[in-house]
Design a protein around this motif. Structure first.
Motif, PDB file in Angstrom:
ATOM      1  N   LEU A 243       5.406  -1.469  -2.395  1.00  0.00           N
ATOM      2  CA  LEU A 243       5.239  -0.021  -2.534  1.00  0.00           C
ATOM      3  C   LEU A 243       5.427   0.450  -3.959  1.00  0.00           C
ATOM      4  N   GLN A 244       4.909   1.650  -4.199  1.00  0.00           N
ATOM      5  CA  GLN A 244       5.028   2.273  -5.510  1.00  0.00           C
ATOM      6  C   GLN A 244       5.535   3.698  -5.336  1.00  0.00           C
ATOM      7  N   VAL A 245       6.384   4.104  -6.255  1.00  0.00           N
ATOM      8  CA  VAL A 245       6.906   5.469  -6.280  1.00  0.00           C
ATOM      9  C   VAL A 245       6.776   5.959  -7.714  1.00  0.00           C
ATOM     10  N   TRP A 246       6.285   7.174  -7.888  1.00  0.00           N
ATOM     11  CA  TRP A 246       6.225   7.750  -9.225  1.00  0.00           C
ATOM     12  C   TRP A 246       6.579   9.224  -9.156  1.00  0.00           C
ATOM     13  N   ILE A 247       6.965   9.748 -10.310  1.00  0.00           N
ATOM     14  CA  ILE A 247       7.389  11.147 -10.416  1.00  0.00           C
ATOM     15  C   ILE A 247       6.361  11.898 -11.253  1.00  0.00           C
ATOM     16  N   THR A 248       5.992  13.056 -10.768  1.00  0.00           N
ATOM     17  CA  THR A 248       5.137  13.968 -11.517  1.00  0.00           C
ATOM     18  C   THR A 248       5.974  15.184 -11.882  1.00  0.00           C
ATOM     19  N   GLU A 249       6.089  15.444 -13.181  1.00  0.00           N
ATOM     20  CA  GLU A 249       6.821  16.620 -13.629  1.00  0.00           C
ATOM     21  C   GLU A 249       5.848  17.778 -13.829  1.00  0.00           C
TER      22      GLU A 249
ATOM     23  N   MET B  53       0.791  -1.194   0.000  1.00  0.00           N
ATOM     24  CA  MET B  53       0.000   0.000   0.000  1.00  0.00           C
ATOM     25  C   MET B  53       0.836   1.263   0.000  1.00  0.00           C
ATOM     26  N   PRO B  54       1.995   1.285   0.645  1.00  0.00           N
ATOM     27  CA  PRO B  54       2.719   2.555   0.718  1.00  0.00           C
ATOM     28  C   PRO B  54       3.005   3.101  -0.681  1.00  0.00           C
ATOM     29  N   VAL B  55       2.671   4.371  -0.868  1.00  0.00           N
ATOM     30  CA  VAL B  55       2.926   5.023  -2.146  1.00  0.00           C
ATOM     31  C   VAL B  55       3.594   6.365  -1.899  1.00  0.00           C
ATOM     32  N   ALA B  56       4.409   6.786  -2.867  1.00  0.00           N
ATOM     33  CA  ALA B  56       5.055   8.088  -2.804  1.00  0.00           C
ATOM     34  C   ALA B  56       5.039   8.704  -4.191  1.00  0.00           C
ATOM     35  N   ASN B  57       4.717   9.977  -4.241  1.00  0.00           N
ATOM     36  CA  ASN B  57       4.702  10.736  -5.483  1.00  0.00           C
ATOM     37  C   ASN B  57       5.674  11.898  -5.305  1.00  0.00           C
ATOM     38  N   ILE B  58       6.684  11.945  -6.162  1.00  0.00           N
ATOM     39  CA  ILE B  58       7.700  12.999  -6.087  1.00  0.00           C
ATOM     40  C   ILE B  58       7.401  14.011  -7.180  1.00  0.00           C
ATOM     41  N   HIS B  59       7.127  15.239  -6.784  1.00  0.00           N
ATOM     42  CA  HIS B  59       6.820  16.321  -7.718  1.00  0.00           C
ATOM     43  C   HIS B  59       8.090  17.134  -7.952  1.00  0.00           C
ATOM     44  N   VAL B  60       8.464  17.281  -9.218  1.00  0.00           N
ATOM     45  CA  VAL B  60       9.649  18.057  -9.594  1.00  0.00           C
ATOM     46  C   VAL B  60       9.318  18.919 -10.810  1.00  0.00           C
ATOM     47  N   LEU B  61      10.141  19.920 -11.034  1.00  0.00           N
ATOM     48  CA  LEU B  61       9.998  20.715 -12.248  1.00  0.00           C
ATOM     49  C   LEU B  61      10.402  19.873 -13.447  1.00  0.00           C
ATOM     50  N   ALA B  62       9.682  19.980 -14.520  1.00  0.00           N
ATOM     51  CA  ALA B  62      10.051  19.283 -15.754  1.00  0.00           C
ATOM     52  C   ALA B  62      11.397  19.798 -16.240  1.00  0.00           C
ATOM     53  N   GLY B  63      12.143  18.917 -16.884  1.00  0.00           N
ATOM     54  CA  GLY B  63      13.413  19.315 -17.466  1.00  0.00           C
ATOM     55  C   GLY B  63      14.598  18.508 -16.985  1.00  0.00           C
TER      56      GLY B  63
ATOM     57  N   LEU C 236      15.931  10.898 -13.607  1.00  0.00           N
ATOM     58  CA  LEU C 236      14.639  10.587 -12.997  1.00  0.00           C
ATOM     59  C   LEU C 236      14.495   9.084 -12.744  1.00  0.00           C
ATOM     60  N   LYS C 237      14.991   8.262 -13.659  1.00  0.00           N
ATOM     61  CA  LYS C 237      14.930   6.816 -13.449  1.00  0.00           C
ATOM     62  C   LYS C 237      15.808   6.399 -12.265  1.00  0.00           C
ATOM     63  N   GLN C 238      16.961   7.040 -12.135  1.00  0.00           N
ATOM     64  CA  GLN C 238      17.828   6.763 -10.985  1.00  0.00           C
ATOM     65  C   GLN C 238      17.135   7.207  -9.694  1.00  0.00           C
ATOM     66  N   LEU C 239      16.441   8.338  -9.743  1.00  0.00           N
ATOM     67  CA  LEU C 239      15.692   8.807  -8.586  1.00  0.00           C
ATOM     68  C   LEU C 239      14.623   7.785  -8.190  1.00  0.00           C
ATOM     69  N   LEU C 240      13.913   7.235  -9.166  1.00  0.00           N
ATOM     70  CA  LEU C 240      12.918   6.208  -8.859  1.00  0.00           C
ATOM     71  C   LEU C 240      13.545   5.008  -8.155  1.00  0.00           C
ATOM     72  N   ARG C 241      14.687   4.554  -8.668  1.00  0.00           N
ATOM     73  CA  ARG C 241      15.362   3.392  -8.063  1.00  0.00           C
ATOM     74  C   ARG C 241      15.792   3.688  -6.628  1.00  0.00           C
ATOM     75  N   GLU C 242      16.488   4.799  -6.449  1.00  0.00           N
ATOM     76  CA  GLU C 242      17.044   5.105  -5.126  1.00  0.00           C
ATOM     77  C   GLU C 242      15.965   5.494  -4.121  1.00  0.00           C
ATOM     78  N   ALA C 243      14.968   6.240  -4.562  1.00  0.00           N
ATOM     79  CA  ALA C 243      13.887   6.634  -3.655  1.00  0.00           C
ATOM     80  C   ALA C 243      13.083   5.401  -3.229  1.00  0.00           C
ATOM     81  N   SER C 244      12.834   4.489  -4.158  1.00  0.00           N
ATOM     82  CA  SER C 244      12.089   3.269  -3.824  1.00  0.00           C
ATOM     83  C   SER C 244      12.843   2.444  -2.787  1.00  0.00           C
ATOM     84  N   ALA C 245      14.153   2.295  -2.978  1.00  0.00           N
ATOM     85  CA  ALA C 245      14.960   1.515  -2.029  1.00  0.00           C
ATOM     86  C   ALA C 245      14.990   2.188  -0.658  1.00  0.00           C
TER      87      ALA C 245
END
Length: 147
Positions: A39-45, A1-11, A17-26
Motif C-alpha cells: 500500500l501507499q499513503v501520501w499527504i496533500t497539503e 493496490m490499496p492507496v490513501a491520500n490524506i488532505h490537510v491544511l498546509a502548515g 507529517l512524516k510521523q502521520l505517514l508512518r502511523e497511518a500506513s501501519a
C-alpha cells in the motif's frame, strides 16, 4: 493496490507529517489485513487561503481558532472491491483516530471516503488487477504447497 491520500491544511511541521505517514500506513495495513509493502499513503497539503471552513478562508479562521478545532482532514482511499463492511468500518475508525491524534485534532472532524475499485478497472503495470492478482495468488498458493 490499496492507496490513501490524506488532505490537510498546509502548515503542519514536517516531522509531524512524516510521523502521520508512518502511523497511518501501519494502521491502514493492519485494518485491511494487507502487507505494508502493498500500500501507499501520501499527504496533500492545501493552502489555507484556498480552503473554506464554514464559508470563510481557513487562513482567517485559523487567526481566531486553534487548528485542531478548525481543520477537517479528509482521507480518500481506493480499495479493491470485496472487503467486508466490518473491515471498511475498522479502517475508517482507525485512520480517523491516527490522523486526529497525530495532528492534535478531534477524530469527529476527520472525514473518510472509500472508493471501491473493480479489479477490471485498475491496472498494475498495464495489466488489469483481476489478471495480475489471479496470477499472484496462484504463485503464492504454489509456493505454500511446496513449502
Amino acid at each position: 493496490m490499496p492507496v490513501a491520500n490524506i488532505h490537510v491544511l498546509a502548515g503542519h511541521p514536517r516531522p509531524v507529517l512524516k510521523q502521520l505517514l508512518r502511523e497511518a500506513s501501519a494502521a491502514f495495513a493492519r485494518a485491511i489485513e494487507a502487507p505494508p509493502e502493498r500500500l501507499q499513503v501520501w499527504i496533500t497539503e492545501v493552502d489555507p487561503e484556498l480552503y473554506a471552513i464554514a464559508g470563510e478562508p481557513a487562513d482567517e479562521v485559523l487567526q481566531r481558532m486553534p487548528r485542531g478545532q478548525a481543520e477537517i482532514p479528509l482521507i480518500r482511499m481506493a480499495l479493491m472491491e470485496g472487503r467486508s463492511t466490518e473491515m471498511l468500518h475498522r479502517v475508517m475508525a482507525d485512520l480517523s483516530e491516527v490522523v486526529a491524534r497525530v495532528l492534535g485534532g478531534d477524530p469527529r472532524r476527520v472525514r473518510v471516503q472509500i472508493d471501491h475499485i473493480h479489479p477490471d478497472r485498475w491496472a498494475i503495470g498495464g495489466v488489469p488487477a483481476s489478471r495480475a492478482r489471479a496470477a499472484e495468488l496462484a504463485a503464492r498458493a504454489a509456493s505454500q504447497a511446496t513449502a
